[in-house]
Motif scaffolding. Structure first.
Motif, PDB file in Angstrom:
ATOM      1  N   THR A   1       0.834  -1.211   0.000  1.00 31.68           N
ATOM      2  CA  THR A   1       0.000   0.000   0.000  1.00 31.68           C
ATOM      3  C   THR A   1       0.863   1.252   0.000  1.00 31.68           C
ATOM      4  O   THR A   1       0.597   2.208  -0.736  1.00 31.68           O
ATOM      5  CB  THR A   1      -0.927  -0.001   1.232  1.00 31.68           C
ATOM      6  OG1 THR A   1      -1.748  -1.173   1.198  1.00 31.68           O
ATOM      7  CG2 THR A   1      -1.806   1.240   1.240  1.00 31.68           C
ATOM      8  N   HIS A   2       1.905   1.275   0.836  1.00 29.70           N
ATOM      9  CA  HIS A   2       2.812   2.419   0.858  1.00 29.70           C
ATOM     10  C   HIS A   2       3.423   2.638  -0.517  1.00 29.70           C
ATOM     11  O   HIS A   2       3.490   3.767  -1.014  1.00 29.70           O
ATOM     12  CB  HIS A   2       3.920   2.186   1.891  1.00 29.70           C
ATOM     13  CG  HIS A   2       3.524   2.549   3.282  1.00 29.70           C
ATOM     14  ND1 HIS A   2       3.803   3.780   3.825  1.00 29.70           N
ATOM     15  CD2 HIS A   2       2.865   1.863   4.236  1.00 29.70           C
ATOM     16  CE1 HIS A   2       3.335   3.827   5.064  1.00 29.70           C
ATOM     17  NE2 HIS A   2       2.768   2.662   5.345  1.00 29.70           N
ATOM     18  N   MET A   3       3.886   1.573  -1.137  1.00 26.95           N
ATOM     19  CA  MET A   3       4.555   1.704  -2.440  1.00 26.95           C
ATOM     20  C   MET A   3       3.585   2.180  -3.507  1.00 26.95           C
ATOM     21  O   MET A   3       3.911   3.049  -4.319  1.00 26.95           O
ATOM     22  CB  MET A   3       5.176   0.365  -2.817  1.00 26.95           C
ATOM     23  CG  MET A   3       6.283  -0.095  -1.899  1.00 26.95           C
ATOM     24  SD  MET A   3       6.861  -1.766  -2.257  1.00 26.95           S
ATOM     25  CE  MET A   3       7.532  -1.540  -3.898  1.00 26.95           C
TER      26      MET A   3
ATOM     27  N   ALA B   1      -8.059  -2.516  -2.418  1.00 22.80           N
ATOM     28  CA  ALA B   1      -8.077  -2.927  -3.825  1.00 22.80           C
ATOM     29  C   ALA B   1      -7.101  -4.054  -4.131  1.00 22.80           C
ATOM     30  O   ALA B   1      -6.982  -4.460  -5.288  1.00 22.80           O
ATOM     31  CB  ALA B   1      -7.766  -1.725  -4.720  1.00 22.80           C
ATOM     32  N   HIS B   2      -6.390  -4.564  -3.128  1.00 23.13           N
ATOM     33  CA  HIS B   2      -5.471  -5.671  -3.381  1.00 23.13           C
ATOM     34  C   HIS B   2      -6.246  -6.910  -3.847  1.00 23.13           C
ATOM     35  O   HIS B   2      -7.289  -7.249  -3.298  1.00 23.13           O
ATOM     36  CB  HIS B   2      -4.668  -5.996  -2.125  1.00 23.13           C
ATOM     37  CG  HIS B   2      -3.561  -5.028  -1.867  1.00 23.13           C
ATOM     38  ND1 HIS B   2      -3.732  -3.853  -1.172  1.00 23.13           N
ATOM     39  CD2 HIS B   2      -2.252  -5.046  -2.235  1.00 23.13           C
ATOM     40  CE1 HIS B   2      -2.585  -3.194  -1.105  1.00 23.13           C
ATOM     41  NE2 HIS B   2      -1.679  -3.895  -1.743  1.00 23.13           N
ATOM     42  N   THR B   3      -5.715  -7.550  -4.849  1.00 24.44           N
ATOM     43  CA  THR B   3      -6.397  -8.668  -5.482  1.00 24.44           C
ATOM     44  C   THR B   3      -6.217  -9.957  -4.673  1.00 24.44           C
ATOM     45  O   THR B   3      -5.297 -10.064  -3.855  1.00 24.44           O
ATOM     46  CB  THR B   3      -5.847  -8.882  -6.895  1.00 24.44           C
ATOM     47  OG1 THR B   3      -4.460  -9.252  -6.801  1.00 24.44           O
ATOM     48  CG2 THR B   3      -5.979  -7.606  -7.718  1.00 24.44           C
ATOM     49  N   PRO B   4      -7.074 -10.953  -4.893  1.00 21.20           N
ATOM     50  CA  PRO B   4      -6.880 -12.246  -4.232  1.00 21.20           C
ATOM     51  C   PRO B   4      -5.522 -12.866  -4.529  1.00 21.20           C
ATOM     52  O   PRO B   4      -4.933 -13.526  -3.659  1.00 21.20           O
ATOM     53  CB  PRO B   4      -8.029 -13.095  -4.796  1.00 21.20           C
ATOM     54  CG  PRO B   4      -9.086 -12.105  -5.161  1.00 21.20           C
ATOM     55  CD  PRO B   4      -8.341 -10.891  -5.643  1.00 21.20           C
ATOM     56  N   ALA B   5      -5.010 -12.665  -5.740  1.00 20.46           N
ATOM     57  CA  ALA B   5      -3.695 -13.217  -6.083  1.00 20.46           C
ATOM     58  C   ALA B   5      -2.595 -12.582  -5.230  1.00 20.46           C
ATOM     59  O   ALA B   5      -1.668 -13.268  -4.776  1.00 20.46           O
ATOM     60  CB  ALA B   5      -3.415 -13.000  -7.566  1.00 20.46           C
ATOM     61  N   GLU B   6      -2.684 -11.267  -5.004  1.00 18.63           N
ATOM     62  CA  GLU B   6      -1.684 -10.592  -4.179  1.00 18.63           C
ATOM     63  C   GLU B   6      -1.757 -11.073  -2.732  1.00 18.63           C
ATOM     64  O   GLU B   6      -0.722 -11.311  -2.089  1.00 18.63           O
ATOM     65  CB  GLU B   6      -1.892  -9.074  -4.252  1.00 18.63           C
ATOM     66  CG  GLU B   6      -1.555  -8.477  -5.601  1.00 18.63           C
ATOM     67  CD  GLU B   6      -1.892  -7.003  -5.681  1.00 18.63           C
ATOM     68  OE1 GLU B   6      -1.076  -6.228  -6.207  1.00 18.63           O
ATOM     69  OE2 GLU B   6      -2.980  -6.613  -5.222  1.00 18.63           O
ATOM     70  N   CYS B   7      -2.964 -11.208  -2.212  1.00 19.36           N
ATOM     71  CA  CYS B   7      -3.118 -11.672  -0.829  1.00 19.36           C
ATOM     72  C   CYS B   7      -2.650 -13.117  -0.677  1.00 19.36           C
ATOM     73  O   CYS B   7      -1.989 -13.459   0.313  1.00 19.36           O
ATOM     74  CB  CYS B   7      -4.575 -11.537  -0.394  1.00 19.36           C
ATOM     75  SG  CYS B   7      -5.141  -9.814  -0.281  1.00 19.36           S
ATOM     76  N   ALA B   8      -2.972 -13.958  -1.641  1.00 16.71           N
ATOM     77  CA  ALA B   8      -2.502 -15.344  -1.582  1.00 16.71           C
ATOM     78  C   ALA B   8      -0.979 -15.404  -1.657  1.00 16.71           C
ATOM     79  O   ALA B   8      -0.348 -16.239  -1.000  1.00 16.71           O
ATOM     80  CB  ALA B   8      -3.128 -16.154  -2.720  1.00 16.71           C
TER      81      ALA B   8
END
Length: 256
Positions: free
Chosen positions: A215-217, A240-247
């Motif tokens: 988020t900072h970046m 707005a982070h996607t499921p792929a990013e969270c996984a």
């Protein structure tokens, strides 16, 4: 690299790259710059942040025992049913961009680059494997701060209802003082949920920390993130982070 691993990774000392370079020269006569140290770490697949941010108190015998117990418990947990929550502090001074573009011969001007003094806001957020929990992010602007009562009310009115609605069964928190263990255990148990606390000084087990870094970046790369609306913008980027990013964050921290 064996010296670096033994001296800094295993002991958990906080050292800058320049300090590491000075010690290498002192012990081995190796003349290298701080940038050269970081480049060497990258070639060997070692995270420089891991060396500089680990706390030596994380390697006491008691904490090692707690970590082993935590790892055994974590093996039995299903990542699909988990929630990870923490706090992130963000300053509007960090929002904005140092770069821009303009037609040749004309002066580029950014109305508000976010460099002057501005408010600092603590964001409470929770994530699952599918993404950051929508509608659960709570901004707490300074001089207010997150206390035990604030965190407990946030859990009661935001996190617990969202966990029940999404079919989650447990939540993972760190050992911050505001996370009053006895109160939170009772509160979540009353809703049929479980609470797991990370071992002391072990942020590398918390996947939402990587979401905060992302988020900072992302915010700092976007010019439109200025102080006038930075709280709304930070929340939008965070959620707005996607499921792929969270996984991916779960895999990086060993949960999936």
């Amino acid at each position: 690299m064996a010296f670096v691993r033994a001296k800094f990774i295993e002991s958990g000392c906080r050292k800058t790259s320049d300090q590491i370079a000075s010690l290498l020269q002192w012990h081995y006569g190796i003349e290298i710059s701080g940038g050269g140290v970081r480049a060497a770490f990258k070639r060997h697949g070692i995270s420089y942040k891991r060396i500089t941010r680990m706390d030596k108190r994380a390697f006491t015998e008691r904490v090692k025992l707690l970590t082993r117990m935590f790892l055994l418990r974590r093996v039995m947990l299903n990542a699909d049913e988990g929630v990870w929550a923490d706090e992130m502090i963000y300053s509007s001074e960090e929002v904005g961009s140092n770069y821009g573009w303009m037609t040749k011969g004309e002066r580029a001007c950014q109305i508000d680059d976010g460099r002057s003094s501005g408010p600092r806001v603590m964001f409470l957020a929770a994530m699952t494997k599918e993404g950051v929990m929508q509608g659960c992010t709570l901004p707490v602007p300074q001089p207010l701060t997150v206390t035990g009562h604030v965190f407990e009310q946030w859990c009661e009115f935001y996190v617990i209802p969202a966990m029940i609605a999404q079919g989650k069964t447990y939540i993972v928190l760190d050992n911050a003082r505001v996370h009053r263990k006895n109160v939170l255990r009772v509160m979540f148990a009353a809703a049929g949920l479980r609470v797991y606390f990370l071992p002391p000084y072990s942020p590398w087990f918390q996947p939402i920390e990587k979401i905060f870094l992302s988020t900072h970046m992302k915010c700092n790369r976007q010019v439109e993130h200025v102080r006038a609306n930075f709280v709304r913008r930070v929340i939008d980027v965070l959620e707005a982070h996607t499921p792929a990013e969270c996984a991916g964050c779960l895999r990086a921290t060993g949960w999936n």
